[in-house]
Scaffold this active site. Structure first.
Site, PDB file in Angstrom:
ATOM      1  N   ASP A  61       0.869  -1.165   0.000  1.00  0.00           N
ATOM      2  CA  ASP A  61       0.000   0.000   0.000  1.00  0.00           C
ATOM      3  C   ASP A  61       0.915   1.227   0.000  1.00  0.00           C
ATOM      4  O   ASP A  61       2.048   1.148   0.479  1.00  0.00           O
ATOM      5  CB  ASP A  61      -0.875  -0.020   1.258  1.00  0.00           C
ATOM      6  CG  ASP A  61      -1.607   1.288   1.468  1.00  0.00           C
ATOM      7  OD1 ASP A  61      -2.300   1.729   0.534  1.00  0.00           O
ATOM      8  OD2 ASP A  61      -1.477   1.871   2.551  1.00  0.00           O
ATOM      9  N   LYS A  62       0.453   2.335  -0.541  1.00  0.00           N
ATOM     10  CA  LYS A  62       1.320   3.525  -0.607  1.00  0.00           C
ATOM     11  C   LYS A  62       1.271   4.331   0.694  1.00  0.00           C
ATOM     12  O   LYS A  62       2.247   4.420   1.426  1.00  0.00           O
ATOM     13  CB  LYS A  62       0.925   4.427  -1.781  1.00  0.00           C
ATOM     14  CG  LYS A  62       1.796   5.699  -1.880  1.00  0.00           C
ATOM     15  CD  LYS A  62       1.342   6.614  -2.987  1.00  0.00           C
ATOM     16  CE  LYS A  62       0.065   7.353  -2.625  1.00  0.00           C
ATOM     17  NZ  LYS A  62       0.242   8.329  -1.515  1.00  0.00           N
TER      18      LYS A  62
ATOM     19  N   LYS B 204      -8.727  -3.933  -4.426  1.00  0.00           N
ATOM     20  CA  LYS B 204      -7.415  -4.360  -3.916  1.00  0.00           C
ATOM     21  C   LYS B 204      -7.419  -5.870  -3.689  1.00  0.00           C
ATOM     22  O   LYS B 204      -6.478  -6.578  -4.078  1.00  0.00           O
ATOM     23  CB  LYS B 204      -7.070  -3.634  -2.609  1.00  0.00           C
ATOM     24  CG  LYS B 204      -6.643  -2.192  -2.783  1.00  0.00           C
ATOM     25  CD  LYS B 204      -6.079  -1.634  -1.487  1.00  0.00           C
ATOM     26  CE  LYS B 204      -5.549  -0.220  -1.682  1.00  0.00           C
ATOM     27  NZ  LYS B 204      -4.901   0.314  -0.466  1.00  0.00           N
TER      28      LYS B 204
ATOM     29  N   THR C  21      -2.767   1.433  -4.507  1.00  0.00           N
ATOM     30  CA  THR C  21      -3.160   2.601  -3.728  1.00  0.00           C
ATOM     31  C   THR C  21      -4.506   3.139  -4.178  1.00  0.00           C
ATOM     32  O   THR C  21      -4.886   3.016  -5.343  1.00  0.00           O
ATOM     33  CB  THR C  21      -2.089   3.716  -3.830  1.00  0.00           C
ATOM     34  OG1 THR C  21      -2.536   4.851  -3.093  1.00  0.00           O
ATOM     35  CG2 THR C  21      -1.846   4.116  -5.280  1.00  0.00           C
TER      36      THR C  21
END
Length: 710
Positions: free
Chosen positions: A403-404, A583, A553
């Site tokens: 994840d960012k 996701k 993201t």
């Protein structure tokens, strides 16, 4: 470990002009990176997602604790009873060279052994029955076979059958196996509370506005579709709904992965569980309870946890083969000894010896001791293992998805570029901007002030301060009429600036503000989510290990691409503007390609993906939900710890294999000797010598586990 704090202060000071100031950072004007901010985040299939299972998870947790306490109690009681059993056993007396007998001593030995057999051995006897019912013999079957044979044969000896009793072997075997199971269960206790953590995010009460305009406190559970609810500054949104009055910025970072608080106004959608900023909002409830966004995330997490593969432990697989080997060896031993003319009691004693020593004590400790050591090692290094099976499989990983926001980046704005004009220095521009921005609590304002503080730039107290509705701030600083505005304002008032520079910054997804003093442009300041230094090293090391780094993201494409370039992540491995259920779908897609993949994240939006991945890794500074859903938690929020997980997994697996070979080595030597393979040349394994070999094997396994290191 704590939850992320809301990005906006829950203001104790009057809102004054701050609310309007937030509009000067509306992303529509900044760089066009807005489109995603106003996406409807409710596009998860509207199924009937109930909360069943909440109690079940809690019940499972209590059951697991009860089982651990039960094994502990059985171990200590059996251990105490084993001491007199050893002292009264003729074979141990002969081996140690002492004698202890009294009238009825053998019956006392039988009584004590009977208690240990039924009380201490009960989990293994019931486990044997379960495994045989499932037609899948494993460790419980192997242990059960050994203790039943030892107890049955030894009881016959006590009551007149010719032979030697094995009660000492029975008791020590039960003790060590109870200890091994207790250690293992305590080490891997990871009953998931993720569903309860998700539910905790929702506030318990809401401010319901009645038809006559009165505001009253009601439980969130009593809200219905169409109800009007007041949300005060800093409060959590009680349920999914639509804004009908007011405007504010909403922190959705824990829900959607969006790093910037999202401006909300009339007709915009709100997600239950997100956090209101500085303005008051009135919303019309759209979805409650089971239909809400969080409930749908609950369902995704639950489904993934239920379908996660349950890999059989290495020791169970070894035990399964040993069970078949033991039965075969026992049968062959009985047949051969009878066929060469030995009486039945001698052949039976030899057969029992084979069956009893075929269950090596070391095998019961081989894996649990390594598990306990690796769990302790990981905790010392800030790696909290919650799912041992998934952790052990980390050695096979081929790709890691990050994840960012909050994982690769800090989730905080920092100044990346300062473009100056009219012979002004970066210090001049930053000093003016930070002096005025210090009056605001917006994340962008905090980023500018933080950068000024890091550069030790002295801030100047403004003589006055006010907002320019929807465009920015203005005030008087150091005798100058100062404006800090968005690109939209500059365009509207024909302020000349370097459009090429601006376009380059905007194309990277950076937020750009303009600093204007006395109607002259002094410069542009670009800000972006700050990248963690550890992230750069982590990506580099993973590539060196042959593991492909990827990024998922909820943030926009420009921001994601810029972060990817800084970290050297391939563009085709960057997936932006991804909703939570997407996701999880992306993880499933990667797995369908035959790739073993880990997911690293810190937000609620990451929970379904974490649960679906072969290894879910939660960054410790993130939400409780992410941590409870993950297989491993990084306590220090350090991306390099992902590399440490893989290294520790590989080292742990090597130790387990070594220990299983040491444990099996005991059998490789003891079984043929016990069966009498070398009897023609005068070598026959005495049960007492078998006990010595068993002890040596156990000591080696314990020592080998202790020297595990990364």
């Amino acid at each position: 470990m704590q939850k992320k704090e809301p990005s906006l202060k829950q203001h104790e000071e009057p809102p004054s002009s701050h609310t309007e100031h937030e509009e000067h950072h509306n992303h529509e004007d900044h760089n066009g990176s807005t489109g995603h901010h106003h996406k409807n985040h409710h596009h998860v299939a509207p199924e009937d997602h109930g909360h069943e299972g909440h109690g079940g998870h809690d019940h499972h947790g209590h059951d697991h604790e009860h089982m651990i306490d039960d094994f502990k109690k059985r171990f200590y009681i059996s251990l105490v009873l084993t001491i007199p059993i050893l002292l009264l056993s003729p074979m141990i007396q002969m081996f140690l060279g002492f004698e202890l007998t009294f009238p009825g001593s053998m019956y006392v030995l039988f009584a004590l052994a009977t208690i240990v057999f039924f009380y201490g051995g009960w989990p293994f006897l019931t486990g044997l029955a379960d495994e045989l019912r499932q037609k899948s013999p494993g460790m419980m079957t192997l242990i059960g076979l050994a203790i039943i044979v030892a107890y049955g044969y030894s009881s016959l000896v006590i009551f007149g059958f010719q032979g030697k009793n094995f009660f000492w072997e029975l008791a020590t075997l039960i003790d060590i196996m109870l200890l091994g199971h207790w250690i293992e269960m305590r080490s891997v206790m990871n009953a998931s509370n993720s569903l309860e953590e998700l539910v905790k995010l929702m506030p318990k009460e809401a401010h319901l506005i009645s038809e006559n305009g009165d505001v009253m406190e009601v439980p969130v559970s009593e809200l219905n579709e169409g109800d009007h609810v007041l949300i005060k500054p800093g409060e959590k949104v009680p349920a999914d709904g639509t804004v009908i009055k007011g405007n504010s910025s909403i922190d959705e970072s824990m829900l959607t992965g969006e790093s910037i608080p999202v401006d909300k106004q009339k007709e915009d959608e709100l997600i239950g569980g997100s956090i209101n900023g500085e303005g008051s909002l009135t919303i019309s409830i759209k979805k409650t309870g089971e239909e809400g966004y969080l409930s749908q995330v609950v369902n995704l997490v639950k489904e993934a946890q239920e379908t996660k593969s349950k890999t059989q432990a290495l020791s169970d697989r070894a035990a399964k083969w040993l069970f078949y080997v033991a039965l075969s060896a026992g049968a062959i031993t009985l047949v051969i000894w009878l066929s060469i003319g030995y009486p039945f009691d001698s052949a039976l004693e030899r057969t029992v010896t084979v069956l009893v020593i075929s269950c090596p004590h070391a095998l019961g400790l081989a894996v649990p001791l390594v598990v306990a050591k690796s769990t302790a090692l990981s905790a010392q290094n800030g790696l909290l293992i919650r799912n041992r099976t998934s952790f052990e499989e980390a050695r096979k990983l081929e790709a890691i998805v990050f994840d960012k926001t909050g994982t690769l980046t800090k989730g905080e704005f920092g100044v990346t570029d300062i473009i100056t004009q009219n012979n002004k220095s970066e210090t001049d521009v930053l000093q003016l901007a930070a002096s005025l921005e210090a009056q605001s609590e917006h994340p962008i304002a905090r980023g500018i002030v933080q950068t000024a503080n890091e550069r030790e730039i002295r801030l100047i107290e403004p003589d006055d301060f006010e907002s320019i509705t929807g465009k920015g701030l203005q005030g008087r600083v150091d005798g100058k009429e100062l404006k800090i505005v968005s690109p939209g304002y500059a365009t509207e008032y024909n302020i000349q600036y370097d459009e090429n520079q601006y376009d380059k910054l905007a194309s990277d997804g950076k937020t750009v503000i303009f600093v204007i003093a006395d109607d002259q442009l002094h410069g542009m300041i670009a800000l972006a989510d700050q990248i963690k230094e550890t992230s750069v090293n982590a990506i580099k090391k993973l590539k060196e290990m042959g593991i492909q780094p990827m990024m998922l993201t909820g943030d926009n494409r420009q921001v994601a691409s810029w972060v990817g370039r800084q970290l050297d992540i391939d563009e085709d491995e960057i997936f932006a503007e991804v909703l939570p259920h997407e996701k999880a779908d992306k993880i499933k897609e990667i797995k369908r390609q035959g790739t073993r993949v880990a997911m690293t994240g810190d937000g609620i939006n990451d929970a379904p993906a974490l649960a679906n991945a072969d290894l879910g890794i939660a960054v410790g500074a993130g939400t409780d939900v992410a941590m409870e859903t993950a297989d491993v938690v990084l306590a220090k929020s350090n991306s390099e710890d992902v590399v440490a997980i893989i290294n520790l997994s590989q080292a742990t697996y090597r130790k387990m294999i070594q220990n299983l070979w040491w444990a099996a080595g005991y059998n490789i030597i003891a079984l043929p000797l016990a069966a009498g393979v070398l009897y023609p040349i005068g070598i026959l394994l005495d049960p007492a010598v078998g006990a010595v070999l068993m002890s040596l094997s156990t000591i080696v396994v314990a020592f080998n586990a202790r020297i595990l290191k990364v």
